[in-house]
Scaffold this active site. Structure first.
Site, PDB file in Angstrom:
ATOM      1  N   GLY A 137       0.811  -1.211   0.000  1.00  0.00           N
ATOM      2  CA  GLY A 137       0.000   0.000   0.000  1.00  0.00           C
ATOM      3  C   GLY A 137       0.847   1.265   0.000  1.00  0.00           C
ATOM      4  N   THR A 138       1.919   1.252   0.752  1.00  0.00           N
ATOM      5  CA  THR A 138       2.770   2.445   0.843  1.00  0.00           C
ATOM      6  C   THR A 138       3.317   2.816  -0.533  1.00  0.00           C
ATOM      7  OG1 THR A 138       3.339   1.905   3.112  1.00  0.00           O
ATOM      8  CG2 THR A 138       4.873   3.364   1.943  1.00  0.00           C
TER       9      THR A 138
ATOM     10  N   HIS B 209      -1.688  -7.713   2.551  1.00  0.00           N
ATOM     11  CA  HIS B 209      -1.629  -8.292   3.898  1.00  0.00           C
ATOM     12  C   HIS B 209      -2.783  -7.888   4.805  1.00  0.00           C
ATOM     13  CE1 HIS B 209       0.280  -4.907   6.363  1.00  0.00           C
ATOM     14  NE2 HIS B 209       0.374  -4.440   5.132  1.00  0.00           N
TER      15      HIS B 209
ATOM     16  N   THR C 205      12.435  -7.265 -10.321  1.00  0.00           N
ATOM     17  CA  THR C 205      11.902  -8.617 -10.517  1.00  0.00           C
ATOM     18  C   THR C 205      10.701  -8.819  -9.601  1.00  0.00           C
ATOM     19  OG1 THR C 205      14.097  -9.397 -11.072  1.00  0.00           O
ATOM     20  CG2 THR C 205      12.500 -11.081 -10.413  1.00  0.00           C
TER      21      THR C 205
ATOM     22  N   CYS D 152       1.607   1.926  11.969  1.00  0.00           N
ATOM     23  CA  CYS D 152       2.831   2.683  11.730  1.00  0.00           C
ATOM     24  C   CYS D 152       3.117   3.649  12.856  1.00  0.00           C
ATOM     25  CB  CYS D 152       2.726   3.463  10.439  1.00  0.00           C
ATOM     26  SG  CYS D 152       2.255   2.412   9.105  1.00  0.00           S
TER      27      CYS D 152
END
Ligand SMILES: Cc1ncc(COP(=O)(O)O)c(C=O)c1O
Length: 400
Positions: free
Chosen positions: A90-91, A222, A258, A345
């Site tokens: 998400g970040t 997640h 990758t 966070c």
């Protein structure tokens, strides 16, 4: 059905011993991956280890699996696979959406809008934009954590390149009126692009960004029982963005590096599982949330339920009078009950929640607040156990 075995184990243990082993009520910080997801990722890691960019059979096989995951995510959003870009979570998706769009569209104006209650992965980007010549407006919220639509209307101008507003707030669960925001954007400046941080909304209720008028949508794996370190950005086919990470040009030149194949495949599967059960999961979590709210009101004195009644049932923020949230967190931890004091966070920083401050709550209320966050794998027995624990702990740690 998934989760049922664990649920049966919890119920049995509660009936036999009056206790449950572990009560995980921090699902907005992260979720436990579904067993199927963990097994599938193990299989991918063991056997499908080729680089999706390789031209040989192993590469093509890996590419095929990635394509399947992209399709699952696109289907969930009613989007085309071409509109899905995999990221590290998400970040990164929030960073890519905002900076990537402004980089690709420098002539759309130097004004951008967000709200005061965004996740740091949006707010910090806006701070960076301010330092780099952008004019930023932070929209106020009311006491329920809903943005001020009148203020938004007044702020949008011909110069407004982008608006970024989250769907569901990660600390209190307030759900923003996305349709109203789109209507306002369409009336004030149709050219303004609308980015939505959908991390706490995705997988909880259906989202169709194209139908809703959302141009860019951030999602993360997640939070929906998928693996950590993987997410995606939906980019409407009509919107152009530029990369913020440079290299080999993977993800059609938008996100080099990758690909995290096992993560992407796990994300795809988690997405399918969530989508299949989306309404049943919502009902189950709503029942848990209502049950918890009532039990708290009946059993614990001097509390304020901060999350509004119509918030996402997945999040319940509660303030306990004359209690330090962090102290409560650690006492619950001793009983194997896991919660949070705010967003994941900010929970390690002692700073007071910017979300609760923006809602106008006093320092005392903020200091006494904790966040319980649910998943369909939780049970009512776990809630009973948690309320029993609170009844025991609260009188011991109340300082007045
Ligand atoms: C609303 C919101 N946006 C963004 C993020 C960041 O997502 P990730 O942890 O995948 O980087 C989170 C995570 O807590 C969140 O709750």
């Amino acid at each position: 059905m998934r989760g049922m075995i664990r649920e049966q184990e919890i119920i049995k243990e509660y009936e036999e011993n009056g206790k449950v082993q572990e009560v995980y009520l921090d699902n907005s910080a992260t979720t436990r991956p579904y067993d199927e997801v963990a097994e599938y990722m193990n299989y991918i890691n063991k056997f499908i280890y080729g680089n999706p960019s390789s031209l040989h059979k192993k590469g093509i096989e890996a590419e095929k699996m990635m394509k399947k995951a992209r399709q699952s995510i696109a289907d969930t959003l009613g989007a085309s696979p071409k509109e899905i870009f995999f990221t590290s979570g998400g970040t990164e998706s929030n960073n890519l959406a905002i900076i990537g769009y402004l980089r690709a569209n420098p002539r759309k104006g130097k004004h951008v809008i967000t709200s005061k209650i965004e996740h740091p992965s949006v707010l910090e980007v806006f701070k960076f934009l301010e330092e780099n010549g952008y004019n930023v407006d932070y929209i106020d919220v009311d006491k329920n954590g809903i943005i001020d639509l009148e203020m938004l209307k007044k702020k949008i101008s011909k110069e407004t390149a982008l608006i970024s507003i989250m769907y569901v707030n990660n600390e209190i669960g307030s759900i923003q009126p996305i349709d109203e925001i789109v209507k306002i954007r369409n009336t004030c400046n149709k050219e303004t692009v609308f980015h939505v941080d959908g991390v706490q909304a995705f997988g909880k209720f259906k989202i169709n960004p194209a139908k809703s008028g959302i141009d860019l949508l951030t999602i993360s794996s997640h939070k929906i029982h998928g693996p950590k370190g993987v997410g995606a950005l939906y980019v409407n086919e009509k919107v152009r963005i530029k990369p913020i990470i440079f290299g080999g040009g993977q993800e059609t030149l938008i996100r080099s590096g990758t690909e995290n194949l096992a993560g992407i495949c796990g994300f795809g599967l988690a997405c399918e599982i969530c989508n299949e059960n989306i309404n049943a999961n919502w009902s189950k979590v709503l029942e848990i949330n209502k049950y918890f709210r009532n039990k708290l009101k009946e059993n614990i004195k001097d509390i304020i339920i901060i999350s509004p009644e119509d918030a996402s049932p997945y999040i319940l923020n509660v303030s306990f009078k004359n209690i330090k949230g962090e102290v409560l967190l650690h006492h619950l931890e001793e009983k194997e009950i896991y919660i949070s004091t705010g967003s994941a966070c900010s929970s390690r920083k002692s700073k007071r929640s910017h979300v609760l401050q923006a809602m106008g709550l006093s320092g005392d209320i903020i200091d006494g607040s904790v966040r319980f966050s649910f998943s369909e794998i939780n049970t009512l027995e776990e809630i009973d156990y948690t309320v029993d624990a609170l009844k025991e702990i609260i009188p011991k740690i109340r300082f007045k």
